[in-house]
Design a protein around this motif. Structure first.
Motif, PDB file in Angstrom:
ATOM      1  N   TYR A   1       0.823  -1.222   0.000  1.00 18.39           N
ATOM      2  CA  TYR A   1       0.000   0.000   0.000  1.00 18.39           C
ATOM      3  C   TYR A   1       0.851   1.264   0.000  1.00 18.39           C
ATOM      4  O   TYR A   1       0.645   2.177  -0.809  1.00 18.39           O
ATOM      5  CB  TYR A   1      -0.937  -0.002   1.217  1.00 18.39           C
ATOM      6  N   GLU A   2       1.804   1.343   0.922  1.00 18.42           N
ATOM      7  CA  GLU A   2       2.563   2.592   1.078  1.00 18.42           C
ATOM      8  C   GLU A   2       3.439   2.880  -0.131  1.00 18.42           C
ATOM      9  O   GLU A   2       3.619   4.040  -0.507  1.00 18.42           O
ATOM     10  CB  GLU A   2       3.415   2.523   2.347  1.00 18.42           C
ATOM     11  N   ILE A   3       3.966   1.850  -0.752  1.00 16.79           N
ATOM     12  CA  ILE A   3       4.772   2.039  -1.961  1.00 16.79           C
ATOM     13  C   ILE A   3       3.915   2.644  -3.063  1.00 16.79           C
ATOM     14  O   ILE A   3       4.330   3.588  -3.754  1.00 16.79           O
ATOM     15  CB  ILE A   3       5.366   0.688  -2.426  1.00 16.79           C
ATOM     16  N   ILE A   4       2.707   2.122  -3.221  1.00 16.96           N
ATOM     17  CA  ILE A   4       1.790   2.644  -4.241  1.00 16.96           C
ATOM     18  C   ILE A   4       1.377   4.067  -3.909  1.00 16.96           C
ATOM     19  O   ILE A   4       1.355   4.945  -4.784  1.00 16.96           O
ATOM     20  CB  ILE A   4       0.550   1.738  -4.353  1.00 16.96           C
TER      21      ILE A   4
ATOM     22  N   VAL B   1       4.168   3.767   7.365  1.00 13.00           N
ATOM     23  CA  VAL B   1       2.861   4.055   6.781  1.00 13.00           C
ATOM     24  C   VAL B   1       2.420   5.428   7.292  1.00 13.00           C
ATOM     25  O   VAL B   1       2.282   5.630   8.504  1.00 13.00           O
ATOM     26  CB  VAL B   1       1.834   2.968   7.155  1.00 13.00           C
ATOM     27  N   GLU B   2       2.200   6.350   6.368  1.00 14.00           N
ATOM     28  CA  GLU B   2       1.938   7.739   6.748  1.00 14.00           C
ATOM     29  C   GLU B   2       0.496   7.994   7.173  1.00 14.00           C
ATOM     30  O   GLU B   2       0.232   8.907   7.949  1.00 14.00           O
ATOM     31  CB  GLU B   2       2.300   8.662   5.575  1.00 14.00           C
ATOM     32  N   ASP B   3      -0.460   7.216   6.658  1.00 13.51           N
ATOM     33  CA  ASP B   3      -1.871   7.510   6.912  1.00 13.51           C
ATOM     34  C   ASP B   3      -2.637   6.196   7.085  1.00 13.51           C
ATOM     35  O   ASP B   3      -3.141   5.634   6.121  1.00 13.51           O
ATOM     36  CB  ASP B   3      -2.448   8.327   5.748  1.00 13.51           C
TER      37      ASP B   3
ATOM     38  N   VAL C   1       3.373  -2.691  15.094  1.00 19.26           N
ATOM     39  CA  VAL C   1       4.461  -3.124  14.220  1.00 19.26           C
ATOM     40  C   VAL C   1       4.323  -4.633  14.026  1.00 19.26           C
ATOM     41  O   VAL C   1       3.658  -5.327  14.806  1.00 19.26           O
ATOM     42  CB  VAL C   1       5.858  -2.791  14.792  1.00 19.26           C
ATOM     43  N   PHE C   2       4.950  -5.148  12.979  1.00 14.32           N
ATOM     44  CA  PHE C   2       4.840  -6.567  12.667  1.00 14.32           C
ATOM     45  C   PHE C   2       5.775  -7.405  13.527  1.00 14.32           C
ATOM     46  O   PHE C   2       6.873  -6.977  13.879  1.00 14.32           O
ATOM     47  CB  PHE C   2       5.187  -6.817  11.195  1.00 14.32           C
ATOM     48  N   GLU C   3       5.308  -8.602  13.848  1.00 15.37           N
ATOM     49  CA  GLU C   3       6.173  -9.629  14.404  1.00 15.37           C
ATOM     50  C   GLU C   3       6.641 -10.534  13.261  1.00 15.37           C
ATOM     51  O   GLU C   3       6.076 -10.512  12.172  1.00 15.37           O
ATOM     52  CB  GLU C   3       5.418 -10.443  15.457  1.00 15.37           C
ATOM     53  N   LYS C   4       7.654 -11.331  13.509  1.00 15.04           N
ATOM     54  CA  LYS C   4       8.185 -12.207  12.465  1.00 15.04           C
ATOM     55  C   LYS C   4       7.135 -13.226  12.040  1.00 15.04           C
ATOM     56  O   LYS C   4       6.523 -13.881  12.877  1.00 15.04           O
ATOM     57  CB  LYS C   4       9.434 -12.944  12.963  1.00 15.04           C
ATOM     58  N   PRO C   5       6.893 -13.363  10.727  1.00 16.60           N
ATOM     59  CA  PRO C   5       6.018 -14.447  10.268  1.00 16.60           C
ATOM     60  C   PRO C   5       6.512 -15.793  10.764  1.00 16.60           C
ATOM     61  O   PRO C   5       7.717 -16.046  10.833  1.00 16.60           O
ATOM     62  CB  PRO C   5       6.104 -14.342   8.741  1.00 16.60           C
TER      63      PRO C   5
ATOM     64  N   ILE D   1      -2.814  -3.235   8.900  1.00 15.05           N
ATOM     65  CA  ILE D   1      -2.733  -1.782   9.069  1.00 15.05           C
ATOM     66  C   ILE D   1      -1.915  -1.494  10.320  1.00 15.05           C
ATOM     67  O   ILE D   1      -2.401  -1.536  11.450  1.00 15.05           O
ATOM     68  CB  ILE D   1      -4.141  -1.162   9.175  1.00 15.05           C
ATOM     69  N   LYS D   2      -0.653  -1.212  10.086  1.00 19.80           N
ATOM     70  CA  LYS D   2       0.271  -0.912  11.168  1.00 19.80           C
ATOM     71  C   LYS D   2       1.060   0.347  10.814  1.00 19.80           C
ATOM     72  O   LYS D   2       0.793   0.975   9.789  1.00 19.80           O
ATOM     73  CB  LYS D   2       1.202  -2.102  11.415  1.00 19.80           C
ATOM     74  N   LYS D   3       2.009   0.692  11.618  1.00 17.23           N
ATOM     75  CA  LYS D   3       2.823   1.889  11.364  1.00 17.23           C
ATOM     76  C   LYS D   3       3.879   1.649  10.301  1.00 17.23           C
ATOM     77  O   LYS D   3       4.620   2.571   9.944  1.00 17.23           O
ATOM     78  CB  LYS D   3       3.504   2.352  12.657  1.00 17.23           C
TER      79      LYS D   3
END
Length: 256
Positions: free
Chosen positions: A20-23, A218-220, A198-202, A245-247
């Motif tokens: 998402y953020e890259i796009i 992620v800005e928004d 924030v993500f944890e390790k898969p 949806i995380k930071k």
């Protein structure tokens, strides 16, 4: 001059869940290539999913002409049944039909990539997928590629980077930067973690790959949610979807 980006998404919604953020940051320079039609539940659902991705990408500012359908099948998550994984391990010209058909099609009735470029639908073969992926890369020559991770438990997600790498290896003097993104981490009820920003390790990811991860802020997050809400056909798994949806969004740079 800013270089173009190509995001390879096995199914409609993977592009937002994973990148998402890259796009959002570079919509006019982003192309999204859908390897399959997401038609596990039939062609009508595939049409719905195409429109959902178009809504999400239009919301972010991606030109409609930057959505590319390769038009292959979606036959399930486990590797032993998933379409792209099975196809990768077949002979180059072995036909692998699905419950929907045996050749590429555009989910919205237009022209999928093979038909638009070569004047005919492609049979569901390993060679055809590889030719289409290479064709897209030759057309666009992106500086950066984002694709799902080989460690992802979904067979289509695991096979997608294999096709991308094989196509690049066939191209002379082309060395794009490649990042992988993870969507299915081994247990969809536990990963992504439902608490924390924030993500944890898969669960199924190698520790060394996790330690080398690239975190993109992620800005928004409200806009991320609004974009994800485009995918109402997938909203039965809303808890899973919104867990992304995380930071941050996490990527793994490919080391060849």
């Amino acid at each position: 001059m800013q270089q173009d980006i190509v995001i390879f998404a096995p199914h409609q919604d993977d592009e937002i869940l994973g990148a998402y953020e890259i796009i959002r940051q570079q919509p006019e320079h982003t192309y999204v290539v859908f390897l399959t039609n997401g038609d596990y539940e039939g062609a009508e659902v595939a049409k719905t999913r195409w429109h959902e991705s178009r809504k999400a990408l239009t919301h972010l500012g991606v030109p409609e002409g930057h959505m590319i359908a390769l038009g292959y099948a979606d036959t399930g998550m486990p590797r032993e049944v998933s379409f792209l994984w099975r196809l990768w391990h077949e002979g180059d010209q072995t036909l692998v039909p699905s419950h929907v058909g045996a050749h590429t099609y555009h989910p919205d009735g237009g022209k999928e990539y093979h038909l638009a470029h070569w004047g005919a639908h492609a049979a569901y073969t390993r060679l055809a997928v590889l030719a289409d992926v290479r064709g897209v890369l030759e057309d666009i020559r992106p500086g950066t590629i984002y694709v799902t991770n080989e460690d992802d438990v979904h067979g289509d997600h695991a096979a997608a980077p294999l096709f991308v790498r094989a196509a690049i290896d066939q191209m002379a003097d082309y060395t794009p930067t490649i990042y992988r993104y993870h969507v299915h981490g081994g247990d969809d009820e536990r990963w992504p973690n439902r608490t924390g920003d924030v993500f944890e390790k898969p669960l199924n990811l190698d520790e060394s790959q996790w330690e080398s991860r690239v975190s993109v802020p992620v800005e928004d997050q409200k806009d991320f949610l609004e974009t994800l809400e485009s995918f109402q056909s997938q909203w039965r798994d809303a808890e899973y979807m919104t867990a992304f949806i995380k930071k941050e969004q996490i990527f793994y740079r490919e080391k060849k």
